[in-house]
Structure formats: structure tokens, C-alpha cells
Design a protein around this motif. Structure first.
Motif, mmCIF file in Angstrom:
data_model
loop_
_atom_site.group_PDB
_atom_site.id
_atom_site.type_symbol
_atom_site.label_atom_id
_atom_site.label_comp_id
_atom_site.label_asym_id
_atom_site.label_seq_id
_atom_site.Cartn_x
_atom_site.Cartn_y
_atom_site.Cartn_z
ATOM 1 N N UNK A 67 0.839 -1.083 -0.094
ATOM 2 C CA UNK A 67 0.018 0.099 0.065
ATOM 3 C C UNK A 67 0.862 1.241 0.145
ATOM 4 N N UNK A 68 1.847 1.201 0.723
ATOM 5 C CA UNK A 68 2.936 2.457 0.951
ATOM 6 C C UNK A 68 3.556 2.580 -0.394
ATOM 7 N N UNK A 69 4.237 1.662 -1.153
ATOM 8 C CA UNK A 69 4.765 1.713 -2.343
ATOM 9 C C UNK A 69 3.902 1.924 -3.528
ATOM 10 N N UNK A 70 2.687 1.171 -3.621
ATOM 11 C CA UNK A 70 2.087 1.582 -5.002
ATOM 12 C C UNK A 70 1.004 2.421 -4.765
ATOM 13 N N UNK A 71 0.505 2.924 -3.431
ATOM 14 C CA UNK A 71 0.049 4.230 -3.161
ATOM 15 C C UNK A 71 0.899 5.426 -3.614
ATOM 16 N N UNK A 72 2.050 5.338 -3.208
ATOM 17 C CA UNK A 72 2.827 6.439 -3.512
ATOM 18 C C UNK A 72 2.719 6.623 -5.041
ATOM 19 N N UNK A 73 3.142 5.460 -5.748
ATOM 20 C CA UNK A 73 3.097 5.718 -7.302
ATOM 21 C C UNK A 73 1.884 6.265 -7.880
ATOM 22 N N UNK A 74 0.568 6.102 -7.275
ATOM 23 C CA UNK A 74 -0.494 6.504 -7.782
ATOM 24 C C UNK A 74 -0.945 8.003 -7.491
ATOM 25 N N UNK A 77 1.205 14.171 -9.517
ATOM 26 C CA UNK A 77 2.110 14.914 -9.042
ATOM 27 C C UNK A 77 2.058 16.101 -9.931
ATOM 28 N N UNK A 78 2.580 17.340 -9.628
ATOM 29 C CA UNK A 78 2.186 18.635 -10.105
ATOM 30 C C UNK A 78 3.048 18.819 -11.525
ATOM 31 N N UNK A 79 3.844 17.966 -11.688
ATOM 32 C CA UNK A 79 4.720 18.111 -12.876
ATOM 33 C C UNK A 79 4.254 17.208 -14.005
ATOM 34 N N UNK A 80 3.127 16.255 -13.907
ATOM 35 C CA UNK A 80 2.896 15.236 -14.696
ATOM 36 C C UNK A 80 1.456 15.135 -14.828
ATOM 37 N N UNK A 130 -10.031 4.834 -3.879
ATOM 38 C CA UNK A 130 -9.615 6.268 -3.502
ATOM 39 C C UNK A 130 -8.595 6.829 -4.238
ATOM 40 N N UNK A 131 -7.284 6.319 -4.006
ATOM 41 C CA UNK A 131 -6.258 7.043 -4.786
ATOM 42 C C UNK A 131 -6.376 7.153 -6.019
ATOM 43 N N UNK A 132 -6.878 6.029 -6.822
ATOM 44 C CA UNK A 132 -7.460 6.281 -8.292
ATOM 45 C C UNK A 132 -8.492 7.376 -8.266
ATOM 46 N N UNK A 133 -9.476 7.617 -7.706
ATOM 47 C CA UNK A 133 -10.371 8.483 -7.866
ATOM 48 C C UNK A 133 -9.689 9.865 -7.670
ATOM 49 N N UNK A 134 -8.792 9.881 -6.656
ATOM 50 C CA UNK A 134 -8.124 11.363 -6.647
ATOM 51 C C UNK A 134 -7.289 11.623 -7.814
ATOM 52 N N UNK A 135 -6.506 10.760 -7.942
ATOM 53 C CA UNK A 135 -5.643 10.811 -9.213
ATOM 54 C C UNK A 135 -6.358 11.291 -10.595
#
Length: 183
Positions: A67-74, A77-80, A130-135
Motif C-alpha cells: 500500500x505504501x509503495x503502490x499508493x505512492x506511485x498513484x 504529481x504537479x509536474x505530470x 480512493x487513490x485512483x479517484x483522487x488521481x
């Protein structure tokens, strides 16, 4: 008079057992974990109580790491733009960095481990919404979180079955292009 609990030793053993299980899979018995981590089955039982308690702890620890690793990847990012973030996440998740987690948790449906954490499959799906919805909100498409998750999971199953990284990677890239199209 017995020994006092030593949480630092227990955590060190848990981390070592988790590392071993991610590399070799979750064993049915304690002996592979004991020998793989340089301790004894007796010491593992002393710190965790039962084999099942140890295996639950290993699975929980591996899940927290994932969760920590994959969550961070999702994360946005302001530059992408977010499809680029998803492309980078796919590269890691489908590559060597993600493989230990995919191996361990991919065997879940056919494993005795399913009885250790019976709610795991539901949580392992809904945790990512949740992380995908936010992204996806960053591109005005949060309603596509379930679809994106389904595509990722389906392509990971395909990759696991075929080993065809080029084809599954291309399929994900093709899918991401659909997210960039205007509605």
C-alpha cells in the motif's frame, strides 16, 4: 519467571519473514521461514504464538508495504498529467519491483492463506479506488476509477498467465490514451 516481550526482536523477525515470503512465497509450514530468516520455528512461535498468527502478521506487513509503495506511485504529481503517472506506476507494478507482491497476493484465490485473512480480496480491491479517484479527479474523470482498476487487474492477470510484458504494456499504453481523449 518468563522472559519479557521484546517488540524490537519481534519486528525484526516479522520484517525478515516478510522479506523471505515476498521472495519465495508464503509457506505452509514454519520451517522455511525459520531457516530463511536464520532463526528457529520455536523462536517464531515464542514471538507470534501460532503459525497462523505469524502468517497473518507476514501478510499484513507485506500488504502495508504494498500500500505504501503502490499508493505512492498513484499520487498526483504537479509536474505530470495523471495518465503519465499511471504509466509510470504500471512500469513499476508490472516490473521487478512489483512482482514479489503480485506473486504473493496473486495466489490468494487458490491458497490456504485465504482463510487467514478472509476479507483480503475485497480490501485489496477497494483500497485502490480512493487513490485512483483522487488521481483521476486531476483530469476531471474520477468516475473512471473502477474501470482503471479493472484494466490494471486484468492486465496483471494476463501478464501473470503469459509473461508477455510487451503486449500487456502496450495494451495499458493504448488504454491510457483513451483517458486523454475529450469526453
Amino acid at each position: 519467571m518468563g522472559r519479557r516481550p521484546q517488540p524490537e526482536i519481534k519486528q525484526r523477525l516479522l520484517d525478515a519473514c516478510t522479506d523471505h515470503a515476498l521472495e519465495h512465497g508464503l509457506p505452509d509450514r514454519l520451517e522455511p521461514l525459520a531457516s530463511g530468516t536464520g532463526t528457529s520455528a520455536r523462536m517464531l512461535i515464542y514471538h507470534f504464538g501460532t503459525r497462523d498468527a505469524l502468517l497473518r502478521a507476514v501478510l499484513g506487513n507485506a500488504r502495508e508495504r504494498q500500500l505504501a509503495t503502490f499508493g505512492g506511485l498513484l499520487r498526483v504529481r504537479a509536474d505530470q498529467v495523471y495518465p503519465g503517472t499511471l504509466a509510470d506506476a504500471w512500469t513499476f507494478i508490472a516490473g521487478p519491483g512489483g512482482q514479489p507482491y503480485l506473486r504473493m497476493f496473486g495466489q490468494w484465490g487458490t491458497s490456504a492463506a485465504q482463510q487467514l485473512l478472509p476479507d483480503f480480496r475485497r480490501a485489496a480491491t477497494t483500497d485502490w479506488l480512493g487513490p485512483l479517484e483522487e488521481g483521476l479527479r486531476s483530469i476531471g474523470r474520477p468516475e473512471l476509477a473502477t474501470l482503471v482498476l479493472a484494466v490494471i487487474r486484468g492486465l496483471l492477470m494476463d501478464l501473470d498467465a503469459t509473461g508477455d510484458t510487451a503486449r500487456t504494456g502496450q495494451a495499458f499504453a493504448d488504454f491510457l490514451r483513451t483517458l486523454e481523449q475529450p469526453r
